[in-house]
Design a protein around this motif. Structure first.
Motif, PDB file in Angstrom:
ATOM      1  N   ASP A  38     -86.715 123.873 -17.870  1.00 29.29           N
ATOM      2  CA  ASP A  38     -86.497 122.878 -18.932  1.00 29.29           C
ATOM      3  C   ASP A  38     -87.665 122.786 -19.903  1.00 29.29           C
ATOM      4  O   ASP A  38     -87.635 121.951 -20.813  1.00 29.29           O
ATOM      5  N   ASP A  39     -88.720 123.616 -19.724  1.00 29.21           N
ATOM      6  CA  ASP A  39     -89.807 123.634 -20.704  1.00 29.21           C
ATOM      7  C   ASP A  39     -89.333 124.269 -22.008  1.00 29.21           C
ATOM      8  O   ASP A  39     -88.445 125.131 -22.017  1.00 29.21           O
ATOM      9  N   GLN A  40     -89.952 123.835 -23.105  1.00 23.39           N
ATOM     10  CA  GLN A  40     -89.718 124.439 -24.411  1.00 23.39           C
ATOM     11  C   GLN A  40     -90.865 125.388 -24.704  1.00 23.39           C
ATOM     12  O   GLN A  40     -92.018 124.975 -24.784  1.00 23.39           O
ATOM     13  N   LYS A  90     -85.445 126.801 -24.775  1.00 21.84           N
ATOM     14  CA  LYS A  90     -85.582 126.059 -23.525  1.00 21.84           C
ATOM     15  C   LYS A  90     -85.470 127.016 -22.334  1.00 21.84           C
ATOM     16  O   LYS A  90     -84.593 127.873 -22.296  1.00 21.84           O
ATOM     17  N   THR A 121     -94.021 121.843 -24.089  1.00 23.86           N
ATOM     18  CA  THR A 121     -93.849 120.670 -23.217  1.00 23.86           C
ATOM     19  C   THR A 121     -94.669 120.803 -21.937  1.00 23.86           C
ATOM     20  O   THR A 121     -94.276 120.305 -20.889  1.00 23.86           O
ATOM     21  N   ASP A 167     -96.612 117.122 -22.089  1.00 26.85           N
ATOM     22  CA  ASP A 167     -95.639 116.080 -22.425  1.00 26.85           C
ATOM     23  C   ASP A 167     -94.628 116.659 -23.413  1.00 26.85           C
ATOM     24  O   ASP A 167     -94.728 117.817 -23.820  1.00 26.85           O
ATOM     25  N   ASN A 168     -93.659 115.831 -23.790  1.00 23.33           N
ATOM     26  CA  ASN A 168     -92.601 116.271 -24.696  1.00 23.33           C
ATOM     27  C   ASN A 168     -92.871 115.933 -26.155  1.00 23.33           C
ATOM     28  O   ASN A 168     -91.998 116.108 -27.000  1.00 23.33           O
ATOM     29  N   HIS A 189     -94.207 116.386 -29.863  1.00 22.79           N
ATOM     30  CA  HIS A 189     -94.345 117.586 -30.671  1.00 22.79           C
ATOM     31  C   HIS A 189     -94.437 117.196 -32.139  1.00 22.79           C
ATOM     32  O   HIS A 189     -93.710 116.307 -32.614  1.00 22.79           O
ATOM     33  N   ASP A 208     -88.981 114.031 -28.219  1.00 21.32           N
ATOM     34  CA  ASP A 208     -87.846 114.691 -27.549  1.00 21.32           C
ATOM     35  C   ASP A 208     -87.619 116.085 -28.133  1.00 21.32           C
ATOM     36  O   ASP A 208     -86.566 116.373 -28.688  1.00 21.32           O
ATOM     37  N   GLU A 212     -86.929 118.651 -26.693  1.00 20.94           N
ATOM     38  CA  GLU A 212     -85.818 119.354 -26.062  1.00 20.94           C
ATOM     39  C   GLU A 212     -84.523 119.237 -26.855  1.00 20.94           C
ATOM     40  O   GLU A 212     -83.589 120.023 -26.667  1.00 20.94           O
TER      41      GLU A 212
END
Length: 454
Positions: free
Chosen positions: A314-316, A325, A360, A363-364, A366, A425, A427
């Motif tokens: 689930d990492d970007q 992703k 990410t 953290d998410n 960006h 977010d 993602e």
């Protein structure tokens, strides 16, 4: 004609003159004890030969044709029943699985049992009845298939274990057929008579086949156990009790331990000497050094990635021209789902050999940036005010994050700017929010005579 007449031992059968056992065969002496060669004695002690010499030609023909008709008719009947009662709605149900796997054999065994009862009522000697042998064989196959079906329903086995179950079923079928013709024990003896050397160790073909069968069953069982462990660990990951990379690392370590134990068990039960095992491992080492080098490198790189935690599910990430992703972390590669829906396969070795961006990792949050070109520098202030107002209204943009518009260059009164803001977010992507901001800016600035270009 009464079929019981066919079993009058005082009557000489016509087909006895056609096929007879060798004169030197003693019925009271086991013929396979001291004679491992593949010869005709096994056939002359078979159920088929006994039935052939004891039955009349009419009884032999009737029973043989009856068994074949029952077998074919039972299978065709079940297929017609399945076609009528199974629909798309219940095709994946437990009942549908039972109809596909077990019902046909149940019908065949029931019909064979009914004919067996009929022939018994006619006082036909059971010892030499084809239907008697067919019924026993069908019942054994039904038991194997029924327990295999129960196992599949309960355990949801992997593909290798399903293949092992199919091989077991076919092994029982072939064993029953060969035993009926008296060829099973001679075939085993023939396999044992073929041997070859590994170092100073002599191994026969039967031993090799036994080792392969053990390896197939053991690795299939280990794979199924590993699958169940993976399900349990992934459940803990989904509940937030474990990090995704830690869970994947535990699964990898368990798989390695199970593989080593299984391989050691197979080599131990193979009967190989220590020198033969050393020869085998040397050959395996050469294979790993040349043919499997890339596989080993990717596997070890994957372990390193999991230990360091630099890439998780689930990492970007952004590596080269690929950005998206991470949807899967495998032993040899990772799978990245790009915004366009394309799934890219990246070898694990590439993650350790080249630089890449993990958006990410900690953290998410960006920072999103995109350029806007103004046709005149005189429009910059009103454009900046409008953009700032739009950015403050967007729910996805962080209120405590830095937002703004900066001038990047001016050429012949054309002003190039850059809009930037922070989101939490990543993602969910950035193209949608950028498009929405530009549409709102174009609508609100429509009254002014200048255009924006991206």
């Amino acid at each position: 004609m009464d079929l019981s007449d066919a079993y009058d031992k005082n009557t000489t059968m016509p087909n006895q003159a056609i096929l007879t056992a060798p004169a030197n065969v003693d019925d009271n002496v086991p013929i396979f004890t001291d004679n491992p060669a593949f010869d005709e004695n096994g056939f002359f002690h078979s159920a088929f030969y006994e039935a052939f010499t004891q039955l009349s030609i009419h009884s032999l023909f009737i029973q043989l044709v009856s068994c074949l008709l029952i077998l074919v008719g039972g299978i065709l009947t079940i297929r017609k029943i399945r076609a009528r009662i199974l629909t798309e709605k219940n095709n994946n149900s437990l009942f549908a699985s039972f109809m596909r796997s077990v019902a046909g054999w149940i019908l065949v065994v029931v019909l064979l049992g009914a004919f067996l009862t009929l022939f018994t009522a006619l006082k036909v000697n059971e010892k030499y009845m084809f239907i008697h042998y067919f019924t026993i064989g069908g019942a054994l196959l039904l038991m194997v298939r029924f327990f295999a079906w129960l196992f599949i329903i309960a355990m949801r086995p992997n593909d290798l274990l399903r293949l092992s179950l199919k091989i077991v079923e076919w092994f029982f079928l072939c064993s029953i057929v060969l035993s009926f013709f008296g060829l099973y024990i001679p075939l085993i003896a023939w396999e044992d008579s073929i041997s070859f050397n590994i170092g100073i160790q002599t191994i026969n073909l039967g031993k090799v086949l036994s080792i392969l069968a053990l390896a197939l069953i053991l690795f299939a069982a280990v794979g199924q156990f590993s699958r169940l462990v993976s399900i349990a660990i992934n459940k803990q990951v989904n509940n937030g009790n474990l990090k995704s990379n830690v869970g994947e690392l535990i699964i990898r370590i368990i798989n390695i331990i199970l593989f080593v134990i299984s391989s050691f068990s197979i080599l131990t039960n193979s009967g190989l000497t220590s020198s033969s095992i050393a020869t085998f491992t040397s050959a395996l080492g050469i294979g790993l050094g040349f043919g499997l080098q890339k596989i080993v490198i990717n596997f070890l790189s994957g372990i390193n990635v999991l230990i360091e935690g630099i890439v998780r599910k689930d990492d970007q990430i952004r590596i080269g021209n690929i950005a998206g992703k991470v949807v899967s972390v495998r032993s040899q590669h990772i799978v990245v789902l790009e915004g366009s829906g394309i799934e890219s396969i990246i070898p694990n070795s590439q993650l350790t050999d080249t630089s890449f961006q993990n958006l990410t990792l900690t953290d998410n949050k960006h920072c999103v940036k995109f350029p806007v070109q103004l046709s005149s520098f005189g429009h910059f202030e009103i454009f900046k005010t409008t953009i700032i107002q739009i950015l403050q209204e967007q729910p996805r943009i962080l209120k405590d994050g830095k937002i703004g518009v900066e001038v990047t260059s001016i050429y012949e009164n054309i002003c190039n700017t850059e809009v930037f803001f922070w989101i939490a977010d990543i993602e969910n992507g950035t193209s949608e929010i950028v498009s929405e901001i530009l549409v709102l800016a174009g609508t609100r600035l429509e009254k002014n005579v200048f255009a924006t270009k991206t």
